[in-house]
Design an enzyme around this catalytic site. Structure first.
Site, PDB file in Angstrom:
ATOM      1  N   GLU A 152       0.821  -1.203   0.000  1.00 11.99           N
ATOM      2  CA  GLU A 152       0.000   0.000   0.000  1.00 11.99           C
ATOM      3  C   GLU A 152       0.857   1.257   0.000  1.00 11.99           C
ATOM      4  O   GLU A 152       0.541   2.247  -0.686  1.00 11.99           O
ATOM      5  CB  GLU A 152      -0.943   0.006   1.212  1.00 11.99           C
ATOM      6  CG  GLU A 152      -1.950  -1.127   1.246  1.00 11.99           C
ATOM      7  CD  GLU A 152      -3.051  -0.986   0.196  1.00 11.99           C
ATOM      8  OE1 GLU A 152      -3.052   0.029  -0.536  1.00 11.99           O
ATOM      9  OE2 GLU A 152      -3.895  -1.889   0.109  1.00 11.99           O
TER      10      GLU A 152
ATOM     11  N   ASP B 165      -4.395  -9.664  -8.599  1.00  9.91           N
ATOM     12  CA  ASP B 165      -4.800  -8.733  -9.652  1.00  9.91           C
ATOM     13  C   ASP B 165      -3.665  -7.908 -10.260  1.00  9.91           C
ATOM     14  O   ASP B 165      -3.346  -8.016 -11.448  1.00  9.91           O
ATOM     15  CB  ASP B 165      -5.908  -7.812  -9.125  1.00  9.91           C
ATOM     16  CG  ASP B 165      -5.598  -7.181  -7.774  1.00  9.91           C
ATOM     17  OD1 ASP B 165      -4.527  -7.441  -7.216  1.00  9.91           O
ATOM     18  OD2 ASP B 165      -6.443  -6.409  -7.273  1.00  9.91           O
TER      19      ASP B 165
ATOM     20  N   GLU C  63     -18.626  -6.078  -2.706  1.00  9.16           N
ATOM     21  CA  GLU C  63     -17.239  -6.512  -2.527  1.00  9.16           C
ATOM     22  C   GLU C  63     -17.041  -7.924  -3.056  1.00  9.16           C
ATOM     23  O   GLU C  63     -15.969  -8.262  -3.545  1.00  9.16           O
ATOM     24  CB  GLU C  63     -16.871  -6.441  -1.048  1.00  9.16           C
ATOM     25  CG  GLU C  63     -15.385  -6.473  -0.781  1.00  9.16           C
ATOM     26  CD  GLU C  63     -14.666  -5.176  -1.126  1.00  9.16           C
ATOM     27  OE1 GLU C  63     -13.703  -4.858  -0.422  1.00  9.16           O
ATOM     28  OE2 GLU C  63     -15.043  -4.502  -2.097  1.00  9.16           O
TER      29      GLU C  63
ATOM     30  N   GLU D  76     -12.247   0.437  -9.650  1.00 12.90           N
ATOM     31  CA  GLU D  76     -11.837  -0.433 -10.758  1.00 12.90           C
ATOM     32  C   GLU D  76     -12.858  -0.506 -11.884  1.00 12.90           C
ATOM     33  O   GLU D  76     -12.495  -0.578 -13.061  1.00 12.90           O
ATOM     34  CB  GLU D  76     -11.537  -1.841 -10.222  1.00 12.90           C
ATOM     35  CG  GLU D  76     -10.231  -1.975  -9.464  1.00 12.90           C
ATOM     36  CD  GLU D  76     -10.303  -1.438  -8.053  1.00 12.90           C
ATOM     37  OE1 GLU D  76      -9.244  -1.251  -7.423  1.00 12.90           O
ATOM     38  OE2 GLU D  76     -11.438  -1.195  -7.561  1.00 12.90           O
TER      39      GLU D  76
END
Length: 911
Positions: free
Chosen positions: A135, A282, A376, A394
C-alpha cells in the site's frame, strides 16, 4: 454458452447457479451524447471531487484519511483498529499525497502547487509506525512520483512550479530507502510490512516475523521502483523489484502457468493455491504488461502473454472470471467473484483483446445496476456475497478504457450511472461514505484515499474532451493507483544492473551503488519468439461501428436481469429417448450421467459433498441436446428454489429528521412476523419514543405517547412477538428492539431473524426490527439530544430526494446534495431487487430459541437475556465503553466499528 449449478445430491437444497442465455438480439443504434451533456457531466465530476477534497482538507488534514460521517480525520492509534486495513495509514497525510496528480489532471494547478508546498512542509516519513509495503508503494511512493512528474511538466510549461527543485523526488527516494529493508529475504520477495523508522527484523521494528505475502503484494512494485531508479539514476530500486518478479515467475505452476494467491517469502511454497485475477493477484498481471509499456523490456510482455493465455484458458468463462486451483485448473476454487477483478477488462483493452473485455464489463455493469454498487463479492448468479462497497474505482477504470477503445457512447451512460449512484447513495455532508451494505444503503465512516486518487481521474477522463486536458495522457502510463508516470522513462539512461545474489541483504543506512555495466538477465533460449503474441497496447478506436459491442452486451444483460425469453424447443425426429427431467435425476445413475454428457453438462464431486454441474453448450452432441441441457439446468434451479426456505434480507432504519435528513442509515435485522417491509413501497415513517417499561413485556404505561409512533424496546425478559403485541395494543405503528448486550454491533456480529413465539402471529400487523447495541445507542442518543427523532423503516435506504418528495428540501440538504433533479426520482427499491438468499445468521444458543436462523422452526421458551454466539476474531473484539450513555451522537457514531476487511475472510474461504 454455459451454466454452472451446485447442489448436494441427497437433498439438492444448496444451489448456486449462473445461467447465461447467449441469444443475439437486434438493438437500435445508441445516440451519441452531446458535447454539452458531456461538459455537464465533466463539471459534475469536478464538483464531486471538490466536495470530497475540500472536506478532507477542512476536517481531516493532516490525518491520513477522512471519516466522512463524523467529519474528522482518521489517526492511526486513536481509532479502533481495523486490522490490515490500517496498514495503509502511516501518519504521512496519505490522502493528500495520493491526490496530487489528480489535482493537475482536473486543471486545479494552483491547488496542486499549494498541496505540494503543504506536503514538503508538513509530511514526515520517519514515523515509528508499521505499514504495508504494498500500500505504501502504490499510494505514497506512487503519489510522490506522480506529483513529481506533474511538477516537472508544469515547470517546463513555464507558468507554475518555477520554484520546484525535485523536492518530491527527494522525498520519494527517502521513502524508497525506507521500504528497501523489506526485501531482505533469501527469495527477494519483500516482507509484507516494514517499520518506516526501524526497518524490519529488529526488536523495535515490530515486524519481520511474517512468513507469507500475497502475489500482488510482492509483484506490484516494478513500476514505482523502476521509475524511482530511472528518475534518480540509482538502479538499486529497479533491481530489487525485478528480483521479486523473477522469483514469482520461477515459482509459477509450470503445467498451468498460473500463480497462487499467497506465497511463503522464504521457501517460495504456495500457501494458497487458488488462482484468479481478483484480490491477492490482480495487479501482478497488470504490472507485467504495464512494465513492458513503461520500460520497453520484452521479457515482461513474454511473461504476461504466457500468463494471459492460461487465464483465458482456465479462469475466463466469459463473461465470468472464476478462480481455479493452480495444480488442477479445471477445478473451480470458489463460487463467487470479488470486486477487484473489475480492473481486468481495462487490462484486456491494453492487451488488445476487446471482446471478452466488453463481455465481462457488461456483466459487472448489470450487477452494479442491480445493487446500485458493485458488492465486494458476488456469486455466479449475481447475488450479494459480501455486501460492502468501499467506493472502489476499478469498474470506472475499465469503463474509461473501453470508451477509449470503442468510442461507444454506451460507456458514457455507464459513467453517468456511476456518478448518479455516488451522489444518491454515498454522498454525505462531509464527503462520500463507503457502503457498509449495498442491500440496505447503510454507511461506513470511511473514505479511502484511492477514491480521490483513482475514481475522479477515470470519470473526468471519460467525459472530458482531449482539448480540455492540461496534458496528453497518452504520454503517461497509469499505475494500479492511477498515478501518472511518463513513458519517456523507457529512454532513460539510468543503469540497469543484474539482480543481487540470492543471499544478499539490503541495509537502509548504507546501500551499495551498483555497477553501471549491464548483463542480460535472461539467456537467449528463454527469449523464444514462439511465446510472443506481438500485441501492442491499444487505446485507439478499434471499432468504427459502435453497434458491434452491443452484440456481446445484450445477451449478458438479459442473463443478469433474467429477462431473456426461453425459446420454444422443436425436437428433431428420431432423437430417441426423451430428455432427462430434473425431478428424475439421480447423481449415481450411469444412464443419467450419460444423458448429461450428451447435453453438454459435466458433473464434478467436491470435497464438501456438493456436486457441481457445468454446462458447455458447445460440447453437446447437437443443438437440440444443448437446448435440452439448458432446460434441464433451469428445471434444476427451479426445483431447488422450491425446496429452499425463504430467507429475509436485512432491513434499514434511516434517520430522516434534523440534522440527519436521511444521511444516517442503520443496518437492522428483520422479524419473521408482522409487516413485510419488502412489500411496502413507502416503508413505515414515524417519530420514535421509548416504551415504558423499556422491556415491553407488559402492557405499556405510556401508551398515550406511543400511539402513532415507533416504539423503542429493550431485548430480553420475554418473546419478541409478545413485545410486538404490547406496543401494537398501545397504538404504535412499528417497533425497534435494541440489543441489551453491551458492545454488540452489526460490524462484528452477523444479523439474525427474530422468530415468533411458536403460536400463530398473524395478529401482529406492524413491522418489528432489531438493532444491535451500538446502532441502537446512536438512535437513543439522537433522541436524547434532539427530543424529536423521525425514522423510516424500510427494506433499504431511500434516496433523500424521494423521502422529501412533495416537500421543500431542508436548506442544509440542498447545500450538500448538489443539483436536485426536477423530475421525480424513483426509490432505490424500484431499480434493484434485494438479495433474498444470502442473509447472515448466527449460531443458535440453546438458551435463546428466539434467535432463529433462516426461518428455522423453534420451540418457544422464555427469552432470558443475551445469548448470541458472536464468535468474532478475538483481536477484533471492540472495547466496551462503560460510559456510552453519556456520549453525544457524534461520539456514538465515531464509536462504530468498521467492517472486518472483506479480504481477510478470503484466507478462510475454502471449498
Amino acid at each position: 454458452m454455459w451454466t454452472v449449478l451446485w447442489f448436494r445430491p441427497a437433498t439438492m437444497s444448496t444451489l448456486l447457479f449462473s445461467l447465461l442465455l447467449l441469444l443475439s438480439t437486434l438493438c437500435r443504434l445508441g445516440q451519441s451524447m452531446s458535447r454539452e451533456e458531456k461538459l455537464k457531466l465533466r463539471n459534475q465530476v469536478v464538483e464531486m471531487f471538490d466536495h470530497a477534497y475540500s472536506n478532507y482538507m477542512d476536517h481531516a488534514y493532516p490525518a491520513d484519511e477522512l471519516m466522512p460521517l463524523t467529519c474528522r480525520g482518521r489517526v492511526r492509534g486513536l481509532e479502533p483498529s481495523r486490522g490490515d486495513v490500517d496498514d495503509a495509514l502511516g501518519m504521512f497525510s496519505l490522502t493528500l499525497i495520493d491526490t496530487l496528480d489528480t489535482l493537475v489532471l482536473l486543471n486545479k494547478t494552483a491547488e496542486f502547487e499549494a498541496a505540494v508546498r503543504r506536503v514538503l512542509k508538513d509530511v514526515r516519513l520517519d514515523n515509528d509506525v508499521v505499514v504495508s509495503v504494498f500500500e505504501t508503494n502504490i499510494r505514497v511512493l506512487g503519489g510522490l512520483l506522480g506529483g513529481h512528474s506533474m511538477a516537472v511538466m508544469l515547470k517546463d510549461a513555464g507558468h507554475y512550479m518555477q520554484w520546484y527543485q525535485d523536492e518530491l523526488l527527494h522525498m520519494a527516494k527517502d521513502l524508497g530507502l525506507r521500504l528497501l529493508p523489506a526485501f531482505n529475504t533469501s527469495s527477494g520477495l519483500p516482507y509484507p510490512r516494514v517499520n518506516l523508522k526501524h526497518g524490519v527484523r529488529g526488536p523495535e521494528s515490530r515486524t519481520g516475523t511474517e512468513t507469507d505475502t500475497c502475489t500482488a503484494c510482492a509483484g506490484t512494485i516494478i513500476l514505482e521502483f523502476a521509475a524511482l531508479s530511472r528518475f534518480t539514476g540509482d538502479p538499486v530500486f529497479e533491481v530489487h523489484a525485478r528480483r521479486a518478479l523473477n522469483f514469482l515467475w520461477e515459482k509459477r505452476q509450470r503445467n498451468s502457468n498460473l500463480v497462487g494467491t499467497t506465497i511463503n517469502i522464504h521457501s517460495g511454497e504456495w500457501v494458497r493455491r487458488d488462482s484468479g485475477v481478483g484480490a491477492g493477484i490482480d495487479s501482478y498481471y497488470e504490472y507485467l504488461l504495464k512494465a513492458y509499456i513503461l520500460l520497453g523490456d520484452d521479457l515482461f510482455l513474454q511473461r504476461f502473454n504466457i500468463h494471459y493465455a492460461s487465464i483465458m484458458k482456465y479462469i475466463s468463462q466469459p463473461p465470468l472470471l472464476l478462480d481455479v486451483h493452480i495444480h488442477k485448473p479445471l477445478l473451480p476454487a470458489r463460487t463467487w467473484m470479488d470486486s477487484l477483478l473489475a480492473f481486468f477488462p481495462g487490462l484486456q483493452v491494453l492487451k488488445g483483446d476487446i471482446r471478452p473485455a466488453i463481455e465481462t464489463h457488461e456483466m459487472l455493469y448489470q450487477v452494479t445496476k442491480k445493487h446500485n454498487f458493485l458488492p465486494e463479492a458476488f456469486t455466479t448468479d449475481f447475488r450479494v456475497h459480501w455486501a460492502q462497497h468501499p467506493l472502489r474505482p476499478e469498474f470506472a477504470e475499465s469503463t474509461y478504457f473501453l470508451y477509449k477503445a470503442t468510442k461507444d457512447p454506451y460507456y458514457l451512460e455507464v459513467g453517468r450511472t456511476v456518478l448518479d449512484n455516488l451522489n444518491r447513495f454515498a454522498r454525505v455532508p462531509c464527503g462520500f461514505a463507503a457502503m457498509k451494505d449495498v442491500r440496505t444503503g447503510s454507511h461506513e465512516d470511511r473514505m479511502d484515499s484511492f477514491f480521490l486518487a483513482e475514481m475522479f481521474k477515470y470519470l473526468f477522463l471519460l467525459f472530458a474532451e482531449e482539448e480540455e486536458l492540461p496534458f496528453n495522457v497518452e504520454d503517461y502510463i497509469f499505475t494500479t493507483e492511477a498515478h501518472l508516470l511518463p513513458l519517456s522513462l523507457s529512454l532513460s539512461t539510468a543503469p540497469r544492473a543484474p539482480s543481487p545474489p540470492a543471499n544478499s541483504t539490503v541495509q537502509a543506512a548504507s546501500l551499495p551503488h551498483l555497477s553501471a555495466s549491464v548483463k542480460s538477465l535472461w539467456s537467449e533460449e528463454e527469449l523464444d519468439d514462439s511465446n510472443f503474441d506481438w500485441t501492442c497496447p491499444n487505446t485507439r478506436l478499434l471499432f468504427p461501428d459502435p453497434a458491434f459491442p452491443r452484440n456481446f452486451r445484450d445477451p449478458i444483460r438479459s442473463a443478469v436481469d433474467k429477462s431473456c425469453p426461453r425459446p420454444a424447443v422443436h425436437r428433431e425426429p428420431g432423437m430417441g429417448r426423451p430428455p432427462l427431467r430434473a425431478q428424475d435425476f439421480m447423481a449415481n445413475n450411469p444412464d443419467h450421467l450419460e444423458l448429461l454428457r450428451r447435453m453438454g453438462v459435466s458433473l464434478i464431486h467436491l470435497k464438501d459433498g456438493r456436486v457441481q454441474l457445468v454446462q458447455h453448450a458447445t460440447q453437446a452432441v447437437s443443438a437440440v441436446a444443448a437446448e435440452d441441457g439448458m432446460r434441464f439446468m433451469q428445471e434444476m434451479m427451479e426445483l431447488s428454489s422450491q425446496q429452499q426456505k425463504e430467507q429475509l434480507p436485512p432491513r434499514a432504519v434511516q434517520i430522516i429528521s434534523h440534522p440527519f435528513f436521511g444521511r444516517v442509515v442503520l443496518t437492522a435485522g428483520p422479524a419473521q412476523f408482522g409487516t413485510d417491509l419488502s412489500k411496502s413501497i413507502t416503508g413505515v415513517r414515524g417519530f420514535v419514543t421509548v416504551a415504558e417499561p423499556y422491556s415491553g413485556c407488559v402492557e405499556l404505561s405510556n401508551a398515550a405517547f406511543v400511539q402513532g409512533r415507533i416504539a423503542l424496546l429493550q431485548r430480553g425478559q420475554c418473546m419478541f412477538a409478545e413485545k410486538a403485541r404490547h406496543i401494537m395494543k398501545a397504538g404504535a405503528i412499528g417497533g425497534i428492539v435494541i440489543d441489551d448486550n453491551e458492545g454488540s454491533s452489526s460490524d462484528t456480529a452477523p444479523l439474525f431473524q427474530m422468530a415468533g413465539d411458536g403460536r400463530n402471529t398473524d395478529d401482529v400487523t406492524l413491522p418489528l426490527l432489531f438493532l444491535f447495541y451500538k446502532e441502537g445507542n446512536i438512535l437513543l442518543e439522537a433522541l436524547k439530544e434532539y427530543r424529536e427523532v423521525e425514522v423510516l423503516l424500510s427494506d433499504k435506504a431511500r434516496d433523500r430526494a424521494s423521502i422529501f418528495k412533495g416537500k421543500p428540501l431542508p436548506g442544509i440538504l440542498l447545500e450538500s446534495s448538489g443539483e436536485v433533479q426536477e423530475e421525480d426520482q424513483t426509490s432505490p427499491t424500484s431499480s434493484a431487487t434485494l438479495d433474498r438468499s444470502h442473509v447472515s445468521t448466527v449460531e443458535l444458543d440453546e438458551s435463546d430459541p428466539e434467535l432463529a436462523p433462516d426461518n428455522e422452526e423453534v420451540t418457544p421458551e422464555e427469552d432470558v437475556g443475551p445469548a448470541i454466539k458472536r464468535n468474532p476474531e478475538p483481536e477484533e473484539e471492540p472495547a466496551v465503553d462503560k460510559d456510552s450513555n453519556s456520549k453525544s451522537v457524534k461520539a456514538m457514531m465515531a464509536d462504530w466499528r468498521e467492517d472486518l476487511e472483506a479480504f481477510q475472510q478470503m484466507e478462510k474461504d475454502e471449498l
